[in-house]
Scaffold this motif. Structure first.
Motif, short mmCIF file in Angstrom:
data_model
loop_
_atom_site.label_atom_id
_atom_site.label_comp_id
_atom_site.label_asym_id
_atom_site.label_seq_id
_atom_site.Cartn_x
_atom_site.Cartn_y
_atom_site.Cartn_z
N GLN A 1 -49.58 43.23 42.18
CA GLN A 1 -49.28 41.64 42.89
C GLN A 1 -48.11 40.88 42.58
OE1 GLN A 1 -52.31 38.90 41.67
NE2 GLN A 1 -52.15 37.61 43.60
N VAL A 2 -48.14 40.57 41.29
CA VAL A 2 -47.09 39.51 40.65
C VAL A 2 -45.53 40.37 41.07
CG1 VAL A 2 -45.87 38.61 38.70
CG2 VAL A 2 -48.45 38.97 38.90
N TYR A 3 -45.49 41.67 40.95
CA TYR A 3 -44.13 42.29 41.19
C TYR A 3 -43.79 42.43 42.69
CZ TYR A 3 -40.50 46.02 41.39
OH TYR A 3 -39.48 46.67 41.85
N ASN A 4 -44.84 42.24 43.41
CA ASN A 4 -44.37 42.02 45.03
C ASN A 4 -44.20 40.74 45.40
OD1 ASN A 4 -44.60 44.74 46.40
ND2 ASN A 4 -46.34 45.03 44.99
N LEU A 5 -44.56 39.77 44.71
CA LEU A 5 -44.50 38.24 45.32
C LEU A 5 -43.57 37.59 44.27
CD1 LEU A 5 -48.31 37.42 45.63
CD2 LEU A 5 -46.42 37.83 47.38
N TYR A 6 -43.32 37.99 43.02
CA TYR A 6 -42.44 37.03 42.58
C TYR A 6 -41.00 37.30 42.37
CZ TYR A 6 -41.04 40.18 38.36
OH TYR A 6 -40.53 41.27 37.63
N SER A 7 -40.25 36.38 41.82
CA SER A 7 -38.66 36.51 42.08
C SER A 7 -38.15 35.65 40.73
CB SER A 7 -38.06 35.78 43.10
OG SER A 7 -38.49 34.20 43.15
N PRO A 8 -36.74 35.79 40.54
CA PRO A 8 -36.15 35.15 39.31
C PRO A 8 -36.46 33.69 39.00
CG PRO A 8 -34.61 36.90 40.06
CD PRO A 8 -35.85 36.77 41.19
N SER A 9 -36.54 33.05 40.29
CA SER A 9 -36.89 31.70 40.40
C SER A 9 -38.24 31.15 39.89
CB SER A 9 -36.73 31.16 41.79
OG SER A 9 -37.74 31.63 42.88
N VAL A 10 -39.11 32.13 39.79
CA VAL A 10 -40.47 31.70 39.31
C VAL A 10 -40.81 32.41 38.07
CG1 VAL A 10 -41.32 30.97 41.42
CG2 VAL A 10 -41.56 33.25 41.12
N TYR A 11 -39.82 33.08 37.22
CA TYR A 11 -40.01 33.85 36.06
C TYR A 11 -40.61 32.80 35.07
CZ TYR A 11 -37.40 38.01 37.03
OH TYR A 11 -36.89 39.34 37.72
N GLU A 12 -40.55 31.58 35.10
CA GLU A 12 -41.03 30.57 34.10
C GLU A 12 -42.64 30.48 34.38
OE1 GLU A 12 -40.72 25.91 33.06
OE2 GLU A 12 -39.24 26.71 34.33
N SER A 13 -42.98 30.49 35.29
CA SER A 13 -44.48 30.45 35.57
C SER A 13 -45.29 31.96 36.29
CB SER A 13 -44.97 29.41 36.66
OG SER A 13 -44.40 30.09 37.86
N GLY A 14 -44.47 32.90 36.43
CA GLY A 14 -45.20 33.70 36.83
C GLY A 14 -44.97 35.20 36.14
N ASP A 15 -43.92 35.26 35.44
CA ASP A 15 -43.63 36.40 34.61
C ASP A 15 -44.69 36.72 33.51
OD1 ASP A 15 -42.18 38.60 34.03
OD2 ASP A 15 -40.63 37.60 32.75
N ILE A 16 -45.15 37.91 33.56
CA ILE A 16 -46.11 38.51 32.56
C ILE A 16 -45.82 39.71 31.85
CG2 ILE A 16 -48.12 37.57 34.35
CD1 ILE A 16 -48.41 40.54 35.20
N LEU A 17 -46.68 40.17 31.14
CA LEU A 17 -46.11 40.98 30.17
C LEU A 17 -45.88 42.44 30.91
CD1 LEU A 17 -48.78 40.55 27.46
CD2 LEU A 17 -46.59 40.16 27.24
N ASP A 18 -46.76 42.69 32.07
CA ASP A 18 -46.63 44.01 32.66
C ASP A 18 -45.20 44.22 33.38
OD1 ASP A 18 -48.95 45.33 31.88
OD2 ASP A 18 -50.20 44.34 33.70
#
Length: 299
Positions: A235-252
């Motif tokens: 889910q995260v990989y398909n929705l996130y971008s570098p602009s939201v790494y601060e709040s959306g980047d996870i261990l996986d």
């Protein structure tokens, strides 16, 4: 008697062999790759030819500037998903239980169950279109109400909640069925006695239905502890971008970027090993709590 039971159960044990072999081949044999966490791994040299670095990879991970924020994001998103993934299905199950007409209830169940069968590839495309700041239906509605458009997938303030809400949207239908099944196990005479005492639907739901499914709620909550470090890579990989790494980047996603994109296999394995170790402790704790609270046993 013992030999007779063994003869009866032997075919059942034989049926387990394919599953056991699959688990052994795909889960236990790859564990030999744990040694990569202690090496400067080079694929051409292999495990036996790569340089041994000891705990250098662990020190490198601890010195990463964003590792604390990434661990926090993982916990924060996972805990919100676990909480919402229990509250929403329980609420919907209680409401569906009050629907008298069977065809209406089954129709609603089918509609809310459908997203469970869609992959995050498909759902991500749908969400990107729906939440688009320029043409998305959500922002079009906000503009119609006089509000400024919101970049949901590009804002660190909104992105974690988009992850949680979309995950609930996808999975709450499946969980609702579990709770509806638990409701069917409640003694119907309790409802008859409550009606005779003048209790309405709300009081019956609060004093009979909800307490009746508390054991399954507690069981699912405790069993969810083992997934605290699994915030949903696909889910995260398909929705996130570098602009939201601060709040959306996870261990996986960090493991994916370091291991696959940057080819730092030793560092990626180190993070994965630490994650697996903590998850093992949490899973053990969840089974212990499930046994203590609701007498749940694996064997």
């Amino acid at each position: 008697m013992k030999n007779r039971n063994l003869r009866l159960e032997f075919p059942l044990h034989m049926m387990l062999i394919p599953g056991v072999l699959l688990v052994f081949v795909y889960c236990y044999i790859p564990m030999a790759g744990i040694v990569i966490a202690f090496q400067q791994f080079v694929p051409v040299k292999g495990i036996f030819g790569s340089e041994w670095t000891g705990l250098d990879n662990f020190r490198y991970v601890l010195d990463m500037p964003d590792i604390g924020q990434i661990v926090w994001n993982t916990f924060y998103i996972s805990i919100m998903k676990i909480a919402a993934g229990l509250i929403v299905p329980v609420t919907v199950a209680l409401m569906l239980n009050e629907v008298a007409r069977t065809f209406i209830k089954r129709g609603i169940q089918t509609l809310i169950y459908l997203p469970h069968f869609l992959s995050w590839i498909i759902l991500s495309g749908i969400l990107i279109d729906i939440l688009s700041p320029s043409q998305g239906i959500v922002n079009q509605a906000l503009k119609g109400l006089g509000f400024d458009p919101i970049f949901f997938l590009g804002s660190n303030n909104w992105f974690p909640y988009v992850l949680v809400s979309s995950d609930v949207w996808k999975e709450f239908g499946f969980s609702t069925i579990v709770f509806l099944a638990a409701i069917t196990g409640i003694n119907p005479t309790l409802y008859e006695a409550a009606r005779m005492d003048g209790a309405g639907h709300m009081r019956q739901a609060w004093h009979i239905t909800l307490p009746g499914i508390v054991p399954i709620i507690v069981l699912l909550a405790t069993m969810s502890l083992g997934n605290v470090l699994n915030a949903g890579f696909e889910q995260v990989y398909n929705l996130y971008s570098p602009s939201v790494y601060e709040s959306g980047d996870i261990l996986d996603t960090l493991i994916y970027r370091i291991g696959i994109m940057e080819a730092q296999f030793g560092v990626a394995t180190t993070i994965g090993l630490a994650k697996s170790f903590v998850s093992f402790i949490l899973i053990s704790l969840s089974y212990y709590l499930a046994y203590r609270l609701v007498n749940y046993r694996i064997f």
